[in-house]
Design an enzyme around this catalytic site. Sequence first.
Site, PDB file in Angstrom:
ATOM      1  N   TYR A  50      -1.948 -11.086   1.268  1.00 46.27           N
ATOM      2  CA  TYR A  50      -2.069  -9.766   1.874  1.00 46.27           C
ATOM      3  C   TYR A  50      -3.549  -9.548   2.160  1.00 46.27           C
ATOM      4  O   TYR A  50      -4.339  -9.294   1.252  1.00 46.27           O
ATOM      5  CB  TYR A  50      -1.511  -8.718   0.913  1.00 46.27           C
ATOM      6  CG  TYR A  50      -1.499  -7.276   1.408  1.00 46.27           C
ATOM      7  CD1 TYR A  50      -1.960  -6.909   2.668  1.00 46.27           C
ATOM      8  CD2 TYR A  50      -1.013  -6.272   0.583  1.00 46.27           C
ATOM      9  CE1 TYR A  50      -1.946  -5.605   3.099  1.00 46.27           C
ATOM     10  CE2 TYR A  50      -0.985  -4.952   1.007  1.00 46.27           C
ATOM     11  CZ  TYR A  50      -1.455  -4.623   2.251  1.00 46.27           C
ATOM     12  OH  TYR A  50      -1.443  -3.313   2.672  1.00 46.27           O
TER      13      TYR A  50
ATOM     14  N   THR B 154       0.829  -1.204   0.000  1.00 46.61           N
ATOM     15  CA  THR B 154       0.000   0.000   0.000  1.00 46.61           C
ATOM     16  C   THR B 154       0.863   1.254   0.000  1.00 46.61           C
ATOM     17  O   THR B 154       0.617   2.196  -0.763  1.00 46.61           O
ATOM     18  CB  THR B 154      -0.930  -0.006   1.220  1.00 46.61           C
ATOM     19  OG1 THR B 154      -1.771  -1.165   1.151  1.00 46.61           O
ATOM     20  CG2 THR B 154      -1.805   1.229   1.248  1.00 46.61           C
TER      21      THR B 154
ATOM     22  N   TYR C   1     -12.505  -4.909  -5.567  1.00 48.94           N
ATOM     23  CA  TYR C   1     -13.660  -4.371  -6.286  1.00 48.94           C
ATOM     24  C   TYR C   1     -14.782  -5.387  -6.370  1.00 48.94           C
ATOM     25  O   TYR C   1     -15.858  -5.164  -5.858  1.00 48.94           O
ATOM     26  CB  TYR C   1     -13.286  -3.851  -7.684  1.00 48.94           C
ATOM     27  CG  TYR C   1     -14.448  -3.137  -8.345  1.00 48.94           C
ATOM     28  CD1 TYR C   1     -14.760  -1.830  -8.002  1.00 48.94           C
ATOM     29  CD2 TYR C   1     -15.266  -3.777  -9.269  1.00 48.94           C
ATOM     30  CE1 TYR C   1     -15.852  -1.176  -8.564  1.00 48.94           C
ATOM     31  CE2 TYR C   1     -16.367  -3.143  -9.828  1.00 48.94           C
ATOM     32  CZ  TYR C   1     -16.647  -1.840  -9.474  1.00 48.94           C
ATOM     33  OH  TYR C   1     -17.734  -1.201 -10.007  1.00 48.94           O
TER      34      TYR C   1
ATOM     35  N   LYS D 275       0.086 -11.721   5.520  1.00 45.96           N
ATOM     36  CA  LYS D 275       0.298 -10.393   6.088  1.00 45.96           C
ATOM     37  C   LYS D 275      -1.084  -9.820   6.338  1.00 45.96           C
ATOM     38  O   LYS D 275      -1.845  -9.565   5.406  1.00 45.96           O
ATOM     39  CB  LYS D 275       1.090  -9.522   5.114  1.00 45.96           C
ATOM     40  CG  LYS D 275       1.410  -8.135   5.663  1.00 45.96           C
ATOM     41  CD  LYS D 275       0.622  -7.065   4.967  1.00 45.96           C
ATOM     42  CE  LYS D 275       1.018  -5.688   5.488  1.00 45.96           C
ATOM     43  NZ  LYS D 275       0.261  -4.596   4.860  1.00 45.96           N
TER      44      LYS D 275
END
Length: 302
Positions: free
Chosen positions: A143, A56, A117, A171
Amino acid sequence: MTQVTPGEADPLGLTGIIPPTVTAFDSDGAVDETATAAHAEFVVDGGANGVFPLGTNGEFALLSGPERKRVVEAVTDAVDVPVIAGVGAESTRQTVEHAEHAESVGADGVVAVTPYYYPLDEQAAVDHYRAVAQAVDVPVYVYHIPGRTGNTLSPSTVDRLATIDGLAGIKDSSKDVPWLAQAIDRNPELTFLAGSDSLLFAGLQIGCSGAVSAVSNAFPELVVDFYDAYESGDIDRAREVQSTIYEVRSALKEGPYMAGVKTALSLRDVDFDVGDLRSPLRTMNPEQRDALESTLESLDLL
């Protein structure tokens, strides 16, 4: 010593502090590979145990495919610690393509964010990660950040993911401690990395072997100090440093989303410039920058 143990399914045996390194941009807004690599070297010099480009903080969702490839190439060439490259995308096809490229240029592992999405059911999530793991020979890490993807992995989904050959760990940035604790308890063969600076201490307490820390992008020495104290069994010192990290984290958030890390880097005495964030993300205004500088000075971090 405090026991910090990665999962047996993780060939990299990831432990410690793994910054989600930033993507640097030049004055024209183009990816600056030299500064991106210099930042990765900076966190490693500060004691980081690995690096995670294109998370990110790496602004991966704002980069083109070719830009993403150049970032991975720059970082893998720059450092000698494990590089777990972000390869996640909306589609399985894109994710596999990114993963194959990362492996081909020397990444030690790949991190794939849950596709976003569109809603995913359990079978879709399992099929997605199985396809990624089958496409590469390096370990794959999930993730999990449902607040950004809109897709939460259920405990039963995690159980099924744990059976996939090549899937090494998770993670977790959900900030859902009961979810994380249950996932660790049910799947101890996986490596778990805490994905929030607010949960460094708590994450290690419930079985994470390390953390992906945004604060460590700007102050790697501070977060490594926390981890070293915890691992050595100096719990009082670890709690003390966690408290400082809370203050830094709060100061970094006093401005537009994610602007704090790059602003803090610009306030440090480093020999590289990571530039601004890519639009539509914004940088801090002068008043916010001054406030951040004042806080960091009060904490003796500048």
